[in-house]
Design an enzyme around this catalytic site. Structure first.
Site, PDB file in Angstrom:
ATOM      1  N   ASP A   3       0.848  -1.182   0.000  1.00  0.00           N
ATOM      2  CA  ASP A   3       0.000   0.000   0.000  1.00  0.00           C
ATOM      3  C   ASP A   3       0.886   1.235   0.000  1.00  0.00           C
ATOM      4  OD1 ASP A   3      -2.328   1.828   0.782  1.00  0.00           O
ATOM      5  OD2 ASP A   3      -3.281  -0.121   0.976  1.00  0.00           O
ATOM      6  N   ASP A  29      -2.415   0.323  17.955  1.00  0.00           N
ATOM      7  CA  ASP A  29      -3.245  -0.812  17.600  1.00  0.00           C
ATOM      8  C   ASP A  29      -2.592  -1.722  16.567  1.00  0.00           C
ATOM      9  OD1 ASP A  29      -5.527  -1.404  18.974  1.00  0.00           O
ATOM     10  OD2 ASP A  29      -6.913  -0.445  17.597  1.00  0.00           O
ATOM     11  N   HIS A  62      -4.119   5.677   4.158  1.00  0.00           N
ATOM     12  CA  HIS A  62      -4.817   4.559   3.525  1.00  0.00           C
ATOM     13  C   HIS A  62      -4.198   3.228   3.949  1.00  0.00           C
ATOM     14  CE1 HIS A  62      -5.921   1.840   0.150  1.00  0.00           C
ATOM     15  NE2 HIS A  62      -7.008   2.579   0.052  1.00  0.00           N
ATOM     16  N   ASN A  81      -6.264  -5.237  22.353  1.00  0.00           N
ATOM     17  CA  ASN A  81      -5.373  -4.748  23.394  1.00  0.00           C
ATOM     18  C   ASN A  81      -6.057  -3.857  24.422  1.00  0.00           C
ATOM     19  OD1 ASN A  81      -5.923  -2.604  21.744  1.00  0.00           O
ATOM     20  ND2 ASN A  81      -3.797  -2.154  21.197  1.00  0.00           N
ATOM     21  N   ALA A 116      -6.020  -6.690 -10.385  1.00  0.00           N
ATOM     22  CA  ALA A 116      -7.174  -7.571 -10.265  1.00  0.00           C
ATOM     23  C   ALA A 116      -7.274  -8.589 -11.392  1.00  0.00           C
ATOM     24  CB  ALA A 116      -8.462  -6.741 -10.199  1.00  0.00           C
ATOM     25  N   SER A 166     -11.148  -0.981  -1.545  1.00  0.00           N
ATOM     26  CA  SER A 166      -9.928  -0.930  -0.727  1.00  0.00           C
ATOM     27  C   SER A 166     -10.184  -1.399   0.689  1.00  0.00           C
ATOM     28  CB  SER A 166      -9.382   0.499  -0.674  1.00  0.00           C
ATOM     29  OG  SER A 166      -8.682   0.832  -1.832  1.00  0.00           O
TER      30      SER A 166
END
Length: 421
Positions: free
Chosen positions: A151, A160, A187, A200, A313, A405
Site C-alpha cells: 500500500d 493498535d 490509507h 489490546n 485484479a 480498498s
C-alpha cells in the site's frame, strides 16, 4: 440518496488507481522502463547499457529489469530481449475523511453490548458480516500467519498495530515505509488495521488480531506508484515467505493503448505489461501465497468491458474482491442485511471472486445515530471504521472510509483465519 453527498464522499473516497501515462522519452528527459527477457535474463544489463540505458533494478524471479534512459529511441534500440515497456505511473486517489476521526485512549470506557474490551469494536460492523467473532470464539485468530500489506505509507508505531508488525520495507524511491504526510488519514494504516489490529483493550480489532504484519510501501505518500514498485513489492513479500498479500490498489488501462501529454503506450506494450504482471502473480502462487486484491470502484460491469485491463485484479492466481454494505446499520428499522452491493463497486462473474465489507453512504436520512459513545449522521456508520495515522503522541486515531480498498482487507483477514485453522 443525496447526490451532493455522493459527489463529496463516494467519488473521492472510493478509490482504485487512475492511470497517468508518464513513460515516453524526449531528448534529455530520463524515463523508466521495464525490460523483459525470454531467456534467463543474464543478458539484460548488457542489452540495456548498449542502448544507452542504466539498469537500476534486476528482478531475476521474473527475468526482468528496470532501466532508466534519456535516449528517446531506447525502446527500439534494446536488442536480444522480449520487450521494453514504459514503466507506467498511476495516481492512487487517497480518500478524504467522510467524518471527523476519533482519537481514543485506554481511558475510554468499553462500548455498550460489546464482548470485547476494545473500545471501538462496536463500530466494526464488517466483523459481524464475515463472522470473525465466531472464529475467535473457536480459538482461530490468525496465529502463525504472516500477511503482507502492499500500500502507501504506514503508521508504524500506531498502538493498535505496532505489536503485530514484524517488518517494513519501501520500494518507493526516496521514501521510507512510514507515512509522512501531515494529513491524518493514512490509507495503508487503515487497511492494515482492518486485517490485524491488536486486541489490546482499546481501539479496534483486526479480522485476524493475532497475525504478523509485513508492511510494504509500493505507493508514494502522494498516491502515485509505478508498476515496477508494485511488482517488486509482490516479489519481495513472496520471497519473505508470507502467507497472504493484500493489495487495495489498482489501475485501469485500455488494452488498445492510451495516450497523454507525454506520449502513448501501445496495445502491444499493454499486453507485455500484462505478461510481466502475470509472471509476478505466478511467482507468488508458486510459493503458496494467497494474493487478495481490490476489484475497483468504477461501478463497471467487468463482463462487458473487455477493452479495460485492471491490474492487479486481472492477474492470474489472485482473488478479486468487490464490496457490499448495509443501508442504515444503526438506524431505526434496519433490515438486518449487510450484503447490498455498493453503489460504486465493480462487478461481473468473469472478474470478481468474492465480496467483502466495503461500506457505502446509501442511507438517505441525515438523522443522528449513537454507538460506543460516538454520535454521527447514521449513514456514516455504514462505512468502514479502522486505524489512521497517529499524529498525536500517545494517542491513536481512527477513521471511516469506504471502497473495495476496505473490502479487500476483510477478505485478507478471513484468508489468514482459514490458513491459521
Amino acid at each position: 440518496m443525496n447526490r451532493s453527498r455522493f459527489s463529496l464522499v463516494l467519488l473521492v473516497v472510493f478509490v482504485i488507481g487512475l492511470l497517468s501515462v508518464s513513460a515516453l522519452s524526449a531528448q534529455g528527459v530520463q524515463r523508466s522502463y521495464i525490460v523483459l527477457s525470454d531467456g534467463d535474463g543474464s543478458n539484460l544489463a548488457s542489452a540495456i547499457s548498449a542502448a544507452g540505458g542504466t539498469m537500476v533494478n534486476y528482478l531475476p524471479q521474473i527475468r526482468a529489469a528496470v532501466a532508466v534512459s534519456s535516449n528517446p529511441n531506447f525502446k527500439t534500440q534494446v536488442r536480444g530481449v522480449r520487450s521494453v515497456i514504459p514503466d507506467l505511473v498511476y495516481q492512487f486517489e487517497v480518500p478524504t475523511l467522510v467524518a471527523d476521526g476519533e482519537t481514543v485512549s485506554a481511558a475510554v470506557g468499553n462500548p455498550p453490548n460489546s464482548g470485547s474490551p476494545d473500545t471501538r469494536f462496536n463500530l466494526q460492523w464488517g466483523h459481524d458480516a464475515v463472522n470473525a467473532p465466531e472464529a475467535w470464539n473457536a480459538g482461530v485468530r490468525g496465529q502463525g500467519v504472516v500477511v503482507a500489506v502492499l500500500d502507501g505509507g504506514f503508521d508504524l508505531d500506531h498502538p493498535d498495530l505496532a505489536a503485530n508488525i514484524i517488518g517494513s520495507q519501501s520500494f518507493v524511491p526516496g521514501e521510507s515505509a512510514a507515512y509522512a504526510l501531515p494529513d491524518a488519514f493514512s490509507h495503508g494504516t487503515h487497511v492494515a488495521g482492518t486485517i490485524g489490529a491488536v486486541q489490546n483493550g482499546f481501539g479496534t480489532i483486526g479480522v485476524a488480531p493475532d497475525v504478523d504484519l509485513l508492511l510494504v510501501k509500493v505507493l508514494a505518500d502522494s498516491g502515485s506508484g509505478a508498476f515496477s514498485w508494485v511488482a517488486s513489492g509482490i516479489l519481495y513479500a513472496a520471497d519473505q515467505g508470507v502467507d497472504v498479500i493484500n493489495m487495495s490498489l489498482g489501475a485501469d488501462i485500455p488494452q488498445s493503448g492510451v495516450c497523454d501529454d507525454e506520449g502513448c503506450i501501445t496495445a502491444r506494450e499493454v499486453a507485455e505489461l500484462r505478461v510481466m504482471m502475470n509472471r509476478v502473480a505466478n511467482y507468488a502462487a508458486q510459493r503458496g501465497v494467497t494474493v487478495v486484491v481490490a476489484a475497483g470502484n468504477d461501478g463497471r460491469d467487468r463482463d462487458h468491458d473487455a477493452n479495460i485491463l485492471t491490474l492487479p485484479a486481472d492477474m492470474p492466481n489472485v482473488i478479486a474482491i468487490s464490496a457490499y454494505a448495509p443501508v442504515g446499520w444503526l438506524a431505526n428499522g434496519w433490515d438486518g442485511f449487510f450484503y447490498y452491493p455498493t453503489s460504486y463497486t465493480n462487478y461481473g462473474r468473469s472478474a470478481i471472486d468474492f465480496a467483502g465489507p466495503g461500506g457505502d453512504t446509501l442511507y438517505p436520512g441525515n438523522e443522528a445515530c449513537t454507538v460506543a459513545g460516538i454520535t454521527r449522521p447514521c449513514w456514516v456508520f455504514d462505512l468502514v471504521f479502522s486505524t489512521g495515522s497517529n499524529l498525536t503522541p500517545g494517542a491513536a486515531t481512527y477513521y471511516w472510509s469506504g471502497g473495495t480498498s476496505m473490502a479487500t482487507p476483510h477478505a485478507a483477514g478471513i484468508a489468514a483465519l482459514i490458513i491459521s485453522e
